[in-house]
Design a protein around this motif. Structure first.
Motif, PDB file in Angstrom:
ATOM      1  N   SER A 112      31.210  55.408  43.522  1.00  0.00           N
ATOM      2  CA  SER A 112      32.269  55.028  44.470  1.00  0.00           C
ATOM      3  C   SER A 112      32.695  53.579  44.250  1.00  0.00           C
ATOM      4  N   ARG A 113      31.721  52.704  44.011  1.00  0.00           N
ATOM      5  CA  ARG A 113      32.055  51.305  43.739  1.00  0.00           C
ATOM      6  C   ARG A 113      32.911  51.197  42.486  1.00  0.00           C
ATOM      7  N   ALA A 116      36.463  52.447  43.069  1.00  0.00           N
ATOM      8  CA  ALA A 116      37.250  51.496  43.867  1.00  0.00           C
ATOM      9  C   ALA A 116      37.674  50.306  42.997  1.00  0.00           C
ATOM     10  N   THR A 117      36.762  49.809  42.177  1.00  0.00           N
ATOM     11  CA  THR A 117      37.076  48.659  41.322  1.00  0.00           C
ATOM     12  C   THR A 117      38.167  49.007  40.310  1.00  0.00           C
ATOM     13  N   MET A 119      40.441  51.226  40.650  1.00  0.00           N
ATOM     14  CA  MET A 119      41.654  51.730  41.329  1.00  0.00           C
ATOM     15  C   MET A 119      41.895  53.207  41.021  1.00  0.00           C
ATOM     16  N   ALA A 121      41.799  55.889  42.786  1.00  0.00           N
ATOM     17  CA  ALA A 121      42.638  56.635  43.725  1.00  0.00           C
ATOM     18  C   ALA A 121      44.118  56.446  43.397  1.00  0.00           C
TER      19      ALA A 121
END
Length: 866
Positions: A112-113, A116-117, A119, A121
């Motif tokens: 998940s980290r 997120a880093t 991008m 999504a």
């Protein structure tokens, strides 16, 4: 403080500081900029749009694809890879560890980290997320399936990516993500309704262009390493964006400047001769896949070059790949292509012509020596600019990235099978007119590979031209992307137009006049196929009457035995074919330098400087392809009718040549047993069995009967009938029914042949790239680690470098010998093979390789018995 998140590192023992390196951010900028430049080549985006099923390529796609590519090496942030600045560290990779965390089920927090880093999504909102991720991840030459990821041991993910006191791999990727989002490709993140296409063929092509961009962007000569990085990362990508288009132009990938300088194209641009109707028609005929069927000597090569020049002028192709069946054929035609290029293009805007044969590659006729670490040393010591123009010639995987290449069909077919960097080959090829010369109907395996390659090529809007003197209707339909109509009456097929042009848009053969010449050839069957002394005596008798005699044997050892018999019969006879004064023959097992000598002598003695003296030239199938041979009399082993017609093309090839008395009309002796039935149980003479060149005995019997029952063949009027009656399934089944009444074993032979063809078809399907299946976790493309999936069954040669200063039998230095892998059982072919040399006498070299002994002399390379 130096940013220690590195991507490229100088090969040296010293550590930072003082060691040249490249940060991950800067390397990512280089590769993304090269990929961006690739997508600025108009023909590339047209091909990609066609594969996506679209008319246009939206600019937003370019930005988003570049953003994906900029993340191609994010896996290098892992602890194991970064530790490799110590040469003693274990070799941890970056592709599988990166995807292993991105698709991890065992470390959801770390995954998940990372998402997120990076991008993820936002990237996923662009569409086709998994296809894009996996297509980019394949940049080292092979797709990455979930099976491969799982096999890399998910247990290591936590070790490689968990933060430690002095380094957090995921946090270290934030500057790269920020550069992509804020500085390099901010427009990619704009909101719009143009998602990336979910089209498998599109992503296969994108993957190939990513491989090319990574290869170019990793070239330290073009994108240097440094001691200290630039403080402004925008300066790096600005430089890369300025450099990349210039590189593509110099390499020949983007020929816009050369097209702009091109004079108006006419047939005179290619040849000084007036065009024949069929040559002129090929230049402008509509259709992406075009088949030109015409007799040998009708000018098919010039027709192909004219079509290339016309398509290039219109911007429909950016280059040419001229594919021949063998290395010898490719080498012999390469000079003709260079001469044509000199006529077509003005000085100063002339693309390099690459001889695309591994181990024997050249650029504009200049060769090179391979050095360690993928470096090369060109024979003429070019300056930096000329060296850069030859970039595509310096490695086989890059051959198709230039403008004009001449090589074997294998280099093209490697873009259709599951071999390393297949996608880079096929994507580069999309820009070219693919010309395949000497297409036959009797090789099922290679035909299936070619059909698949043409399928992807045509789907992208690419152009291909297939040349043949002897193509059966079944093969012609398949190559045009159509289902063969096996219910069509044989008589109707036999009466189809010839010479003719067929296209994917208009598949029925349309007649155009070829050379306009008719040859009436007298054929005789001779049962002495197993008697090399009798064959040599027959050839010598004709040569003593002043004839240029061509002897073609199906197998190398038969050709060598015939040559030895001839040399023993008349050791000092002036009719012996000689190279540098040494009696010899011609086949595919000579060193490159010696083959060049042989080809030049053949061209002189059999055509350019024929004179009135007799000559006996002995060889194998290498003599039937591309060499400009004009024989007065021919002796040949029995072979399928389509191949036999190809050989006949070397008999009385040029009408203007004077013939000695008794040879004014073309005559052909076909060596064949009176009865082929014994070959049903034991293969001989290259006929029958499971591994010979001509395994289909029913097809051979059909050809033998065509010779027996038709003592005169009128060429080209009979070509269509001869090929259909010897290759069409209906004709072969009818003959089998007749044969089995006398000997039931013939039915078994037919069934074995059909089974072999079915097995060849299955093997072909098994190794082909699945163009219609997308990159996903479910697809498992188990690519080998090298290119040892054959593009032709049984063909797997090993290139062995000779010690410097090795002199061949004709007095010239030789650099490389090509040895069939089947001659090296038990030898590790992945290791570097170092030969042990001995000079037995002044004319023969003995080579020891992995415990196997070979002889190389004026008879070529042979394996010695233990």
């Amino acid at each position: 403080m130096i940013n220690k998140l590195w991507a490229k590192l100088e090969r040296a023992e010293t550590d930072f500081p003082g060691r040249k390196w490249l940060s991950l951010v800067d390397h990512s900028a280089d590769v993304a900029a090269v990929f961006e430049a690739v997508l600025q080549v108009p023909l590339v985006t047209r091909r990609l749009a066609a594969l996506a099923g679209q008319r246009d390529f939206p600019p937003i796609w370019r930005s988003r694809l570049c953003a994906h590519v900029a993340l191609h090496d994010f896996g290098k942030a892992n602890h194991g890879f970064q530790a490799r600045r110590d040469p003693k560290a274990p070799p941890v990779g970056h592709v599988l560890p990166g995807l292993g965390l991105l698709y991890s089920n065992s470390q959801p927090g770390l995954a998940s980290r990372l998402a997120a880093t990076l991008m993820c999504a936002e990237f996923a909102a662009w569409g086709a997320w998994e296809s894009a991720t996996r297509a980019v991840a394949a940049h080292h030459g092979r797709p990455i399936s979930q099976q491969l990821i799982d096999g890399d041991s998910q247990n290591h993910v936590a070790t490689l990516w968990t933060p430690r006191a002095n380094y957090d791999p995921i946090a270290a990727l934030a500057p790269l993500a920020q550069a992509i989002r804020n500085d390099w490709f901010p427009e990619a993140f704009d909101i719009d309704d143009l998602p990336l296409p979910d089209a498998p063929r599109f992503w296969h092509a994108v993957s190939g262009f990513v491989m090319l961009a990574d290869w170019i962007g990793s070239d330290a000569n073009a994108f240097p390493l440094y001691i200290e990085p630039a403080t402004d990362r925008m300066a790096r990508i600005a430089n890369a964006r300025a450099t990349a288009p210039q590189l593509l132009a110099v390499y020949g990938f983007d020929p816009a400047a050369k097209r702009k300088a091109l004079p108006a194209v006419s047939f005179a641009s290619v040849s000084e001769h007036e065009p024949r109707p069929i040559q002129k028609a090929v230049g402008d005929v509509d259709g992406q896949v075009v088949i030109l069927e015409a007799e040998t000597g009708s000018g098919k090569t010039e027709a192909a070059l004219y079509r290339f020049a016309r398509l290039f002028e219109r911007g429909e192709v950016d280059g040419l790949y001229f594919a021949l069946p063998t290395r010898v054929a490719a080498k012999s035609i390469e000079e003709r292509i260079r001469e044509a290029v000199q006529r077509i293009f003005p000085s100063g805007a002339r693309p390099c012509v690459i001889l695309a044969v591994p181990g024997y590659a050249k650029s504009d006729g200049v060769g090179y020596k391979t050095l360690p670490d993928f470096d090369v040393q060109w024979d003429d010591g070019p300056d930096a600019n000329l060296r850069r123009e030859r970039w595509a010639a310096e490695h086989p995987k890059r051959f198709l990235a230039g403008s004009i290449s001449v090589g074997t069909i294998d280099q093209a077919l490697l873009g259709a099978i599951q071999a390393r960097h297949a996608h880079m080959r096929s994507s580069s090829l999309l820009r070219h007119l693919l010309v395949v010369d000497e297409v036959h109907a009797s090789d099922v395996y290679m035909e299936r590979l070619l059909v698949s390659l043409l399928d992807q090529h045509a789907s992208a809007g690419g152009h291909a031209l297939l040349l043949s003197a002897t193509l059966g209707s079944t093969a012609r339909h398949r190559l045009l992307g159509l289902t063969p109509n096996d219910d069509q009456p044989l008589a109707e097929l036999s009466s189809a137009h010839y010479p003719a042009i067929s296209t994917s848009q208009d598949p029925e053969p349309k007649h155009f006049d070829g050379s306009g010449r008719t040859k009436q050839i007298t054929l005789n069957l001779d049962p002495r196929i197993g008697d090399p002394v009798a064959i040599a005596r027959l050839a010598l008798e004709a040569a003593e009457q002043g004839a240029k005699v061509l002897v073609i044997r199906n197998l190398q050892h038969a050709a060598v035995a015939t040559a030895e018999a001839l040399f023993a019969l008349a050791p000092n006879h002036p009719a012996l074919f000689r190279c540098e004064g040494v009696p010899t023959l011609h086949h595919g097992r000579f060193a490159r330098e010696d083959r060049e000598l042989l080809d030049a002598v053949i061209g002189a003695q059999m055509y350019a400087e024929r004179g009135t003296k007799g000559l006996v030239l002995i060889g194998t199938q290498t003599l039937e392809q591309s060499l400009d041979i004009c024989a007065d009399f021919m002796i040949t082993d029995l072979c399928p009718a389509d191949v036999l017609l190809q050989r006949i093309g070397r008999l009385h090839r040029h009408a203007k040549n004077a013939r000695p008395a008794g040879f004014e009309a073309p005559r052909l002796v076909v060596l064949s047993p009176d009865d082929l039935a014994p070959l049903l149980s034991k293969a001989q003479f290259g006929m029958g069995g499971d591994h010979g060149p001509y395994r289909d005995l029913v097809m051979l019997e059909a050809t033998r009967r065509l010779v027996r029952d038709n003592s005169t063949w009128t060429i080209p009027q009979m070509n269509r009938t001869l090929v259909e009656q010897a290759t069409h399934p209906h004709a072969l089944e009818a003959l089998t029914c007749e044969l089995e009444k006398v000997n039931p074993a013939w039915r078994g032979a037919r069934e074995r042949s059909d089974g072999q063809k079915a097995a060849d078809t299955y093997l072909a399907q098994h190794v082909l790239l699945p163009w219609k299946r997308c990159f996903s976790g479910q697809i498992d493309l188990a690519f080998p680690l090298d290119e040892r999936i054959g593009t032709r069954l049984g063909a797997d040669d090993v290139l062995v470098a000779m010690p410097e200063g090795t002199i061949g039998p004709f007095g010239h230095e030789i650099r490389v010998l090509t040895i069939p892998s089947r001659w090296l059982p038990g030898v590790d072919l992945s290791a570097e093979l170092i030969p042990q040399m001995a000079l037995e006498d002044s004319a023969a070299l003995t080579i020891n390789l992995g415990g196997h002994r070979f002889c190389y002399d004026a008879l070529g390379l042979r394996k010695l018995k233990p």
